[in-house]
Scaffold this motif. Structure first.
Motif, PDB file in Angstrom:
ATOM      1  N   GLN A  33     -73.688 -75.407  19.792  1.00 54.14           N
ATOM      2  CA  GLN A  33     -72.762 -75.104  20.890  1.00 54.14           C
ATOM      3  C   GLN A  33     -71.650 -74.149  20.478  1.00 54.14           C
ATOM      4  N   ASP A  34     -71.604 -73.800  19.203  1.00 50.46           N
ATOM      5  CA  ASP A  34     -70.563 -72.893  18.721  1.00 50.46           C
ATOM      6  C   ASP A  34     -70.945 -71.457  19.062  1.00 50.46           C
ATOM      7  N   LEU A  35     -70.532 -70.996  20.224  1.00 48.75           N
ATOM      8  CA  LEU A  35     -70.927 -69.672  20.699  1.00 48.75           C
ATOM      9  C   LEU A  35     -70.322 -68.559  19.862  1.00 48.75           C
ATOM     10  N   ARG A  36     -69.192 -68.839  19.196  1.00 45.51           N
ATOM     11  CA  ARG A  36     -68.563 -67.793  18.381  1.00 45.51           C
ATOM     12  C   ARG A  36     -69.240 -67.628  17.019  1.00 45.51           C
ATOM     13  N   ARG A  37     -70.176 -68.514  16.721  1.00 49.71           N
ATOM     14  CA  ARG A  37     -70.866 -68.492  15.421  1.00 49.71           C
ATOM     15  C   ARG A  37     -69.853 -68.543  14.286  1.00 49.71           C
ATOM     16  N   ASP A  38     -68.942 -69.471  14.402  1.00 50.70           N
ATOM     17  CA  ASP A  38     -67.871 -69.634  13.420  1.00 50.70           C
ATOM     18  C   ASP A  38     -68.461 -70.148  12.106  1.00 50.70           C
ATOM     19  N   ARG A  39     -68.167 -69.450  10.999  1.00 53.57           N
ATOM     20  CA  ARG A  39     -68.702 -69.874   9.703  1.00 53.57           C
ATOM     21  C   ARG A  39     -68.198 -71.264   9.317  1.00 53.57           C
ATOM     22  N   ALA A  40     -66.947 -71.571   9.660  1.00 51.98           N
ATOM     23  CA  ALA A  40     -66.413 -72.878   9.296  1.00 51.98           C
ATOM     24  C   ALA A  40     -67.191 -73.993   9.983  1.00 51.98           C
ATOM     25  N   VAL A  41     -67.564 -73.785  11.252  1.00 59.71           N
ATOM     26  CA  VAL A  41     -68.365 -74.779  11.961  1.00 59.71           C
ATOM     27  C   VAL A  41     -69.730 -74.904  11.306  1.00 59.71           C
ATOM     28  N   LEU A  42     -70.340 -73.787  10.983  1.00 60.46           N
ATOM     29  CA  LEU A  42     -71.649 -73.810  10.322  1.00 60.46           C
ATOM     30  C   LEU A  42     -71.587 -74.594   9.022  1.00 60.46           C
ATOM     31  N   VAL A  43     -70.643 -74.246   8.167  1.00 59.26           N
ATOM     32  CA  VAL A  43     -70.570 -74.900   6.851  1.00 59.26           C
ATOM     33  C   VAL A  43     -70.246 -76.376   7.004  1.00 59.26           C
ATOM     34  N   GLY A  44     -69.335 -76.717   7.947  1.00 57.41           N
ATOM     35  CA  GLY A  44     -69.011 -78.125   8.162  1.00 57.41           C
ATOM     36  C   GLY A  44     -70.206 -78.932   8.625  1.00 57.41           C
ATOM     37  N   CYS A  45     -70.941 -78.399   9.585  1.00 58.03           N
ATOM     38  CA  CYS A  45     -72.134 -79.103  10.080  1.00 58.03           C
ATOM     39  C   CYS A  45     -73.202 -79.171   9.000  1.00 58.03           C
ATOM     40  N   LEU A  46     -73.380 -78.078   8.285  1.00 59.22           N
ATOM     41  CA  LEU A  46     -74.407 -78.031   7.255  1.00 59.22           C
ATOM     42  C   LEU A  46     -74.104 -79.033   6.143  1.00 59.22           C
ATOM     43  N   GLN A  47     -72.867 -79.057   5.704  1.00 59.41           N
ATOM     44  CA  GLN A  47     -72.505 -79.951   4.604  1.00 59.41           C
ATOM     45  C   GLN A  47     -72.674 -81.413   5.015  1.00 59.41           C
ATOM     46  N   GLN A  48     -72.178 -81.772   6.191  1.00 60.96           N
ATOM     47  CA  GLN A  48     -72.284 -83.160   6.624  1.00 60.96           C
ATOM     48  C   GLN A  48     -73.729 -83.526   6.967  1.00 60.96           C
ATOM     49  N   GLY A  49     -74.464 -82.577   7.558  1.00 68.48           N
ATOM     50  CA  GLY A  49     -75.861 -82.843   7.884  1.00 68.48           C
ATOM     51  C   GLY A  49     -76.719 -83.021   6.644  1.00 68.48           C
ATOM     52  N   LEU A  50     -76.483 -82.210   5.623  1.00 70.59           N
ATOM     53  CA  LEU A  50     -77.231 -82.348   4.369  1.00 70.59           C
ATOM     54  C   LEU A  50     -76.987 -83.708   3.727  1.00 70.59           C
ATOM     55  N   LEU A  51     -75.746 -84.160   3.771  1.00 70.31           N
ATOM     56  CA  LEU A  51     -75.417 -85.458   3.178  1.00 70.31           C
ATOM     57  C   LEU A  51     -76.140 -86.589   3.904  1.00 70.31           C
ATOM     58  N   LEU A  52     -76.154 -86.525   5.229  1.00 67.25           N
ATOM     59  CA  LEU A  52     -76.855 -87.552   5.999  1.00 67.25           C
ATOM     60  C   LEU A  52     -78.355 -87.516   5.715  1.00 67.25           C
ATOM     61  N   ALA A  53     -78.932 -86.313   5.721  1.00 64.32           N
ATOM     62  CA  ALA A  53     -80.365 -86.187   5.480  1.00 64.32           C
ATOM     63  C   ALA A  53     -80.735 -86.705   4.104  1.00 64.32           C
ATOM     64  N   ARG A  54     -79.883 -86.429   3.129  1.00 59.95           N
ATOM     65  CA  ARG A  54     -80.165 -86.891   1.774  1.00 59.95           C
ATOM     66  C   ARG A  54     -80.043 -88.404   1.645  1.00 59.95           C
ATOM     67  N   ASP A  55     -78.912 -88.951   2.117  1.00 62.93           N
ATOM     68  CA  ASP A  55     -78.646 -90.369   1.888  1.00 62.93           C
ATOM     69  C   ASP A  55     -79.503 -91.286   2.752  1.00 62.93           C
ATOM     70  N   PHE A  56     -79.973 -90.783   3.908  1.00 61.89           N
ATOM     71  CA  PHE A  56     -80.748 -91.629   4.815  1.00 61.89           C
ATOM     72  C   PHE A  56     -82.179 -91.122   4.993  1.00 61.89           C
ATOM     73  N   ARG A  57     -82.592 -90.188   4.124  1.00 58.85           N
ATOM     74  CA  ARG A  57     -83.977 -89.693   4.081  1.00 58.85           C
ATOM     75  C   ARG A  57     -84.450 -89.228   5.463  1.00 58.85           C
ATOM     76  N   LEU A  58     -83.650 -88.373   6.077  1.00 63.30           N
ATOM     77  CA  LEU A  58     -83.992 -87.818   7.384  1.00 63.30           C
ATOM     78  C   LEU A  58     -84.774 -86.521   7.210  1.00 63.30           C
ATOM     79  N   ASP A  59     -85.607 -86.194   8.197  1.00 69.43           N
ATOM     80  CA  ASP A  59     -86.275 -84.892   8.191  1.00 69.43           C
ATOM     81  C   ASP A  59     -85.222 -83.789   8.301  1.00 69.43           C
ATOM     82  N   LEU A  60     -85.510 -82.646   7.702  1.00 71.16           N
ATOM     83  CA  LEU A  60     -84.517 -81.568   7.669  1.00 71.16           C
ATOM     84  C   LEU A  60     -84.192 -81.031   9.060  1.00 71.16           C
TER      85      LEU A  60
END
Length: 890
Positions: A520-547
């Motif tokens: 939903q980040d229409l401005r393609r803000d790098r901070a939003v990308l990195v924040g989502c990516l970092q938190q999403g990677l942690l969840l995927a790793r710790d809870f064995r989620l599909d990428l």
């Protein structure tokens, strides 16, 4: 046993251990008290101050709020003791601002366990005032009437004795006599018959009539304009809550020598109720409002909401105009901290050390050794409750017969959860547990992660003191680090504790919630990308989620070459090589790609090779790891390995196919096959950065004009696409080319690239810029060789081999301009050694072109676009032009 920590004292048979109550720091909070008192004293001593003014805003309150276990009650006790006697003031605290002004401190613990009801609050304040030795006639008359009505046949002194209040206040025994004195004065003034004790009961009507008629006989009380109204009112709890107005009036009538400033400390304020049930809070607020000449210090977990208009109807006085000191700066775009509402912060590392060193001692030396103190302090995140629990754990381990070790304190305490959850609603507890999965969150994100349909629980949670707010991140809120760790990791013994399946379901809600935030980040803000990516990677790793969406986010992350750090906390259990899941592999891939800006390229090759060997990545991400492995191999001079990797990626025709074809064009260029590089560039388009590839070809031909034009076109294209990293990278190359042709213009180009790179992490481009600065100064600055030597050492750390060769070429230009033949020959020799693999061997040719020297035998020759002669002439012309410029400047 004052000053002793009895709980710790009774935790060991070792009588040599000194268990002291350690109070640390809090100078800032004490300063807030002294400043607030000084302002209050100036206000109440003004000639126009009117204690009966019920409309003026109130500034007679100071609030300290913070998480459970932060030390609020200890602070409240220390403030009371310090105001009562300078001998009890901590040595680090300064004296009060007005030592001539007598203060009358009284601390009231509102905790449910203390059994403090509103009637006892009123009596406690009156007992404290009894120390002045004077009756409070208006208040005492109303209190006696209330007492006879609500406690018939029970003397007030018996009640005080049974409730323990007589023993707490040294002057408490004088209260009944002071009340009787007030009654006696009234009976005498009105010539009432009967006993003094019953004077008010039988003569209330006569007194009220006399007050309304303002008779001379009761002139001492007639000045209190609302006394008659309060005596006429039904003497119930509602009326009692307005009696503090009478006490304030009585205090204001005392002469200077007999008066004192009441400082009323209300502790554990969170136990007065909740956001729905504010009956007790409303009564307490009346005390604060009706005693404007008293100063109140409130300590509790939560910020007071009295300045919020939404509470109108629940409390008597609300709104920012009513309580200006309680207004949050957030309403004005600030940090959310107001001048009279102060969040009690965590201890600093130094304060933690001081606390632990003084809490337990033997023969004047700390009992807990320094390594253990250090790990406890680190784990505590500055929370005093954690320090206290760790001290008790230390003693518990000693009782078991072992000397506590550092590893014994890698520990989470369930008590932290109990203290944190104790006053939260069930919905708030669910939100807290849910957001503990995230580094940071917003209210909508928290609601979505918790699986709720309404925001109210998340909104209420953000007002809790263990939720920290920051305006600098993508999401404004985060859970206090220690509380978050405890909620996630400690054994939760609460009735509504979560099972492993509950945590898994929460992670499965959080993962798509983050995806929606990113998409939903229409401005393609790098901070939003990195924040989502970092938190999403942690969840995927710790809870064995599909990428899932992380694949798209990863390609966006690498697409602009900005390289914000991606660092995830270590998982609890990893395999020997650290890779168990696809998320592990993706985390390692992105970390290696980003960290190559700060690590030797050999380290990058090792890390990416291990990822590919694990076979955990899906095919499209294998392409990503392979491409950046090939780039690192090229930087190390491993040309054949790099070419094979680029060819595999190009053949796969995936997302990085164009980039791989650009990589093959670069490989052709560094081998000296310039026609092939130009031909390949013609097929690359924007995705393959065709203009940059052409610029890289043209500058080595000595054709700086065409190189500059190509780089300018590349920069414009990058700006059109909003590619910040590519823009900075191209600008670095542009500054390098301009530095050969026009040192004056180079200043502007270098200034621009410094600005562009200041927000990024592009190590190779930074080196290109520094080499460009050497080229700009070639022949003009005597320190060029020294600067080059320092830069060469940094290049050696990075493992970027081509940068070392490029640096030597810049030195050759410098020596050629100065016609320093001997030094130039030595530099060419070093350049030949650096390019003996064949990569960038044409740099040696360019060095001879610069100097106007013929090639030695067996010199490898490149395939120049316009032939050797024209290329030689261009480079020689650049040298001669610089010499002319040098003559002009001299």
């Amino acid at each position: 046993m004052a000053g002793r920590d009895l709980r710790t004292l009774f935790s060991s048979n070792d009588r040599s251990i000194a268990a002291s109550e350690a109070f640390t720091n809090r100078q800032a909070q004490w300063q807030a008290v002294t400043v607030g008192l000084a302002e209050h004293i100036r206000h109440v001593t003004r000639a126009d101050f009117d204690v009966e003014d019920l409309e003026a805003p109130r500034r007679n309150i100071l609030v300290f709020h913070g998480v459970g276990g932060i030390g609020k009650s200890t602070l409240s006790r220390k403030i009371e003791a310090s105001l009562a006697s300078s001998g009890h003031r901590p040595v680090q605290w300064e004296s009060s601002p007005h030592p001539e002004e007598r203060t009358l401190p009284v601390r009231i613990d509102l905790a449910r366990a203390a059994g403090m009801d509103f009637e006892r609050v009123i009596l406690t304040i009156r007992l404290a005032v009894a120390a002045l030795g004077r009756p409070m006639p208006a208040f005492d008359l109303a209190l006696r009437r209330y007492w006879e009505h609500n406690h018939p046949g029970e003397p007030i002194e018996d009640y005080l004795r049974r409730g323990g209040l007589l023993s707490r206040f040294s002057a408490a025994a004088a209260l009944p006599q002071q009340i009787q004195s007030a009654l006696s004065d009234v009976a005498q003034a009105l010539l009432l018959p009967g006993t003094v004790g019953g004077a008010l009961g039988h003569g209330a009507g006569a007194l009220i009539k006399a007050l309304r008629e303002r008779r001379q006989s009761v002139r001492a009380l007639a000045g209190c304009s609302r006394l008659a109204d309060l005596l006429e009112a039904e003497p119930d709890l509602e009326a009692l809550s307005f009696y503090p107005h009478l006490l304030a009036w009585d205090l204001a009538r005392l002469t200077v020598g007999k008066s004192a400033l009441p400082v009323i400390l209300l502790d554990t304020f969170e136990d007065t109720g909740d956001r729905t049930h504010r009956d007790f809070e409303r009564l307490l607020q009346r005390i604060v409002w009706l005693m404007p000449n008293a100063f109140f210090v409130v300590t509790g977990r939560n910020r007071l909401q009295w300045a919020e208009t939404c509470l109108e109807g629940q409390l008597d006085w609300t709104g920012p105009n009513t309580w200006p000191g309680l207004v949050s700066d957030a309403a004005h775009g600030g940090s959310g901290v107001s001048g009279r509402q102060i969040l009690i912060g965590d201890f600093s590392p130094e304060d933690c050390e001081d606390y632990l060193a003084r809490r337990l001692s033997r023969d004047g030396q700390p009992l807990i050794d320094e390594p253990v103190r250090r790990i406890i302090a680190e784990r505590s995140h500055g929370l005093p409750l954690h320090l206290d629990l760790s001290v008790m754990r230390y003693l518990e381990l000693r009782r078991g017969g072992t000397q506590p070790q550092v590893t014994d304190f890698d520990h989470d305490f369930p008590a932290l959860i109990a203290r944190t959850l104790s006053d939260l609603t069930a919905e708030e507890r669910d939100v807290l547990r849910s957001v503990s999965l995230l580094d940071a969150f917003s209210v909508p994100l928290a609601t979505q992660v918790a699986g709720m349909s309404h925001d109210a629980p998340a909104l209420r949670l953000t007002e809790r003191p263990f939720i920290r707010e920051s305006s600098s991140g993508v999401w404004p809120f985060h859970v206090h680090d220690l509380i978050r760790a405890a909620v996630r990791n400690a054994d939760d013994g609460s009735d509504d504790r979560w099972s492993d399946q509950d945590w898994q379901r929460a992670a499965q809600r959080a993962f798509p919630a983050l995806e929606s935030q990113w998409r939903q980040d229409l401005r393609r803000d790098r901070a939003v990308l990195v924040g989502c990516l970092q938190q999403g990677l942690l969840l995927a790793r710790d809870f064995r989620l599909d990428l899932g969406w992380l694949t798209d986010a990863a390609f966006q992350y690498v697409g602009d070459s900005i390289w914000e750090p991606l660092a995830l906390p270590a998982a609890d259990a990893r395999s020997s090589d650290g890779l168990l899941t696809a998320a592990d592999a993706l985390v390692e891939t992105l970390s290696a790609i980003a960290r190559r800006q700060h690590e030797h390229r050999e380290r990058t090759v090792v890390r990416l090779s291990a990822v590919l060997a694990s076979r955990l990545l899906p095919d499209d991400l294998v392409e990503l790891a392979t491409y950046y492995l090939a780039k690192a191999q090229r930087d190390l001079g491993l040309t054949d390995d790099s070419r094979r990797g680029m060819q595999r990626v190009a053949a796969a025709d995936g997302r990085l196919a164009s980039a791989a074809r650009r990589g093959l064009a670069h490989l052709s260029r560094l081998s000296g096959d310039f026609p092939t590089a130009v031909e390949t560039a013609g097929r690359l388009g924007w995705e393959g950065r065709h203009h940059r590839v052409l610029g890289d070809v043209w500058w080595v031909q000595g054709d700086m004009e065409r190189a500059i034009a190509a780089y300018l076109a590349a920069r414009s294209e990058a700006e059109e696409h909003g590619a910040v990293g590519e823009t900075a990278m191209v600008q670095a190359h542009l500054a390098f080319a301009v530095s050969f042709a026009d040192p004056l213009r180079a200043d502007d180009e270098l200034e621009l690239v410094d600005h562009l790179l200041s927000r990024l992490s592009l190590r190779s481009s930074e080196m290109t810029v520094r080499i460009a600065a050497l080229v700009r100064d070639a022949g003009l600055s005597a320190d060029v060789p020294d600067r080059a030597a320092a830069l060469l050492a940094e290049i050696g750390v990075s493992g970027i081999s081509y940068a070392a060769a490029k640096l030597q070429l810049a030195l050759c230009f410098h020596h050629a301009v100065l016609d320093a033949q001997d030094v130039l020959v030595d530099t060419i020799t070093r350049l030949r050694e650096l390019t003996q693999s064949g990569d960038y061997a044409y740099y040696v040719e360019i060095a001879y072109f610069m100097a106007g020297l013929p090639f030695p035998e067996h010199t490898a020759q490149a395939r120049w676009i316009n032939g050797e002669r024209q290329t030689r002439e261009r480079w020689r012309h650049l040298v001669q032009t610089r010499r002319s410029h040098l003559g002009t400047t001299c």
